[in-house]
Motif scaffolding. Structure first.
Motif, PDB file in Angstrom:
ATOM      1  N   ARG A 181       0.815  -1.210   0.000  1.00  0.00           N
ATOM      2  CA  ARG A 181       0.000   0.000   0.000  1.00  0.00           C
ATOM      3  C   ARG A 181       0.847   1.259   0.000  1.00  0.00           C
ATOM      4  O   ARG A 181       0.421   2.303  -0.520  1.00  0.00           O
ATOM      5  N   SER A 182       2.027   1.181   0.581  1.00  0.00           N
ATOM      6  CA  SER A 182       2.919   2.347   0.645  1.00  0.00           C
ATOM      7  C   SER A 182       3.740   2.519  -0.614  1.00  0.00           C
ATOM      8  O   SER A 182       4.421   3.545  -0.777  1.00  0.00           O
ATOM      9  N   GLY A 183       3.738   1.520  -1.494  1.00  0.00           N
ATOM     10  CA  GLY A 183       4.548   1.590  -2.705  1.00  0.00           C
ATOM     11  C   GLY A 183       6.029   1.439  -2.443  1.00  0.00           C
ATOM     12  O   GLY A 183       6.862   1.951  -3.201  1.00  0.00           O
ATOM     13  N   LEU A 184       6.377   0.716  -1.370  1.00  0.00           N
ATOM     14  CA  LEU A 184       7.777   0.552  -0.983  1.00  0.00           C
ATOM     15  C   LEU A 184       8.219  -0.892  -1.178  1.00  0.00           C
ATOM     16  O   LEU A 184       7.521  -1.835  -0.782  1.00  0.00           O
ATOM     17  N   SER A 185       9.386  -1.063  -1.761  1.00  0.00           N
ATOM     18  CA  SER A 185       9.912  -2.404  -1.988  1.00  0.00           C
ATOM     19  C   SER A 185      10.398  -3.023  -0.685  1.00  0.00           C
ATOM     20  O   SER A 185      11.076  -2.352   0.114  1.00  0.00           O
ATOM     21  N   PRO A 186      10.090  -4.288  -0.460  1.00  0.00           N
ATOM     22  CA  PRO A 186      10.608  -4.968   0.729  1.00  0.00           C
ATOM     23  C   PRO A 186      12.112  -5.153   0.680  1.00  0.00           C
ATOM     24  O   PRO A 186      12.741  -5.451   1.691  1.00  0.00           O
ATOM     25  N   LEU A 187      12.712  -4.979  -0.506  1.00  0.00           N
ATOM     26  CA  LEU A 187      14.136  -5.214  -0.693  1.00  0.00           C
ATOM     27  C   LEU A 187      14.997  -3.970  -0.462  1.00  0.00           C
ATOM     28  O   LEU A 187      16.214  -4.099  -0.298  1.00  0.00           O
ATOM     29  N   ARG A 188      14.395  -2.795  -0.442  1.00  0.00           N
ATOM     30  CA  ARG A 188      15.193  -1.593  -0.309  1.00  0.00           C
ATOM     31  C   ARG A 188      15.803  -1.508   1.090  1.00  0.00           C
ATOM     32  O   ARG A 188      15.252  -2.033   2.059  1.00  0.00           O
ATOM     33  N   ILE A 189      16.942  -0.851   1.199  1.00  0.00           N
ATOM     34  CA  ILE A 189      17.611  -0.711   2.490  1.00  0.00           C
ATOM     35  C   ILE A 189      16.776   0.207   3.378  1.00  0.00           C
ATOM     36  O   ILE A 189      16.335   1.282   2.946  1.00  0.00           O
ATOM     37  N   ALA A 190      16.559  -0.210   4.603  1.00  0.00           N
ATOM     38  CA  ALA A 190      15.657   0.520   5.497  1.00  0.00           C
ATOM     39  C   ALA A 190      16.069   1.970   5.681  1.00  0.00           C
ATOM     40  O   ALA A 190      15.237   2.885   5.669  1.00  0.00           O
ATOM     41  N   SER A 191      17.367   2.217   5.826  1.00  0.00           N
ATOM     42  CA  SER A 191      17.841   3.582   6.085  1.00  0.00           C
ATOM     43  C   SER A 191      17.651   4.510   4.891  1.00  0.00           C
ATOM     44  O   SER A 191      17.742   5.738   5.037  1.00  0.00           O
ATOM     45  N   SER A 192      17.360   3.954   3.708  1.00  0.00           N
ATOM     46  CA  SER A 192      17.181   4.799   2.522  1.00  0.00           C
ATOM     47  C   SER A 192      15.928   5.659   2.616  1.00  0.00           C
ATOM     48  O   SER A 192      15.751   6.589   1.824  1.00  0.00           O
ATOM     49  N   LEU A 193      15.046   5.352   3.563  1.00  0.00           N
ATOM     50  CA  LEU A 193      13.831   6.138   3.744  1.00  0.00           C
ATOM     51  C   LEU A 193      14.054   7.356   4.645  1.00  0.00           C
ATOM     52  O   LEU A 193      13.162   8.182   4.806  1.00  0.00           O
TER      53      LEU A 193
END
Length: 292
Positions: A193-205
């Motif tokens: 729903r947020s349009g966020l990949s589960p694979l992206r590095i958490a700190s990139s947000l």
């Protein structure tokens, strides 16, 4: 294993039948489940009134008068049965085989007596006993993060916790010290729903100065929305709804990503399909086309 919305549904199903009633007899049909029962469980529980049914993360809290709380965890196959009715229709059927009836609460009150049975074929659940005044120091609770519906969960809080994390975003959100009770199903749903990949590095947000970002604002909002909708629908690995007359009805929770491998993504304007990958031994469902 039942997640937070499922445990909350069980809590709501049990509340009208336990809260305010006195435990006349507590029957333990064996010495243990996953762990041995506390030696004084019966002695402490019998004769006391259930003051409140609570929940912390995926744990059910049966709060008794006199500074005592029974902590119950359903494990993989545990369920409570009110006389002959199971509050919640589980994804995997819950049996009524008396051979697996391990704990029986006999309660009394103004509404009359009631019998509530804990049934657990695989015996992965457990019950423990603690002082209510010391519950925050219980080992399983001491390191838990905020509840997903609590005021403490915000974009600023997530920025603080994720700013140094090099984990994939999904793995970071499954860390119970970050958010209590947020499990695999609902992380997948919130990320979709947020349009966020589960694979992206958490700190990139997180912004370079350590502050939150619009994407974190949306993630915090969607976590709350997903959990609220799941509770309203009765959860997903079980379905349960308490009607105004106290009877039980059932609702099917429909996923947007979880368990929809190969299906078309339902995000407006997206032409992708839902994929399944494995992260840390768990299935992750997401759309690579719209989740970045």
């Amino acid at each position: 294993m039942p997640e937070l919305p499922e445990v909350e549904t069980v809590r709501r199903g049990l509340e009208p039948f336990m809260q305010g009633r006195q435990i006349e007899t507590l029957v333990l049909n064996r010495a243990d489940l996953r762990f041995p029962f506390p030696a004084d469980l019966r002695q402490v529980a019998e004769g006391r009134k259930v003051e409140r049914l609570g929940r912390r993360a995926k744990y059910l809290l049966i709060e008794l008068e006199g500074d005592a709380t029974i902590i119950a965890h359903l494990g993989m196959s545990g369920s409570f049965r009110i006389d002959e009715d199971v509050p919640g229709q589980f994804h995997h059927p819950r049996g009524k085989d008396a051979a697996h009836d391990h704990v029986v609460f006999h309660l009394s009150g103004q509404q009359g007596p009631v019998r509530i049975t804990y049934n657990d074929p695989r015996r992965f659940g457990f019950m423990d006993l603690v002082r209510s005044s010391e519950i925050d120091r219980y080992p399983a609770f001491a390191a838990l993060g905020p509840e997903p519906l609590g005021n403490a969960l915000s974009a600023d809080y997530l920025a603080e916790r994720l700013s140094r994390s090099r984990q994939p975003l999904k793995s970071a959100l499954l860390d119970q010290s970050v958010i209590a009770g947020l499990g695999n199903i609902y992380v997948c749903e919130a990320l979709h729903r947020s349009g966020l990949s589960p694979l992206r590095i958490a700190s990139s947000l997180v912004a370079e100065n350590g502050s939150s970002s619009p994407k974190l604002e949306e993630l915090a909002r969607q976590i709350r929305v997903v959990i609220e909708e799941a509770i309203e629908a009765g959860g997903s690995s079980l379905r349960d709804h308490i009607q105004t007359d106290g009877s039980l009805g059932y609702f099917q929770h429909r996923f947007r990503a979880y368990d929809r491998e190969g299906a078309a993504c339902i995000t407006p304007g997206c032409k992708g399909t839902i994929e399944r990958i494995t992260q840390s031994g768990r299935s992750t469902f997401f759309c690579a086309a719209c989740q970045e």
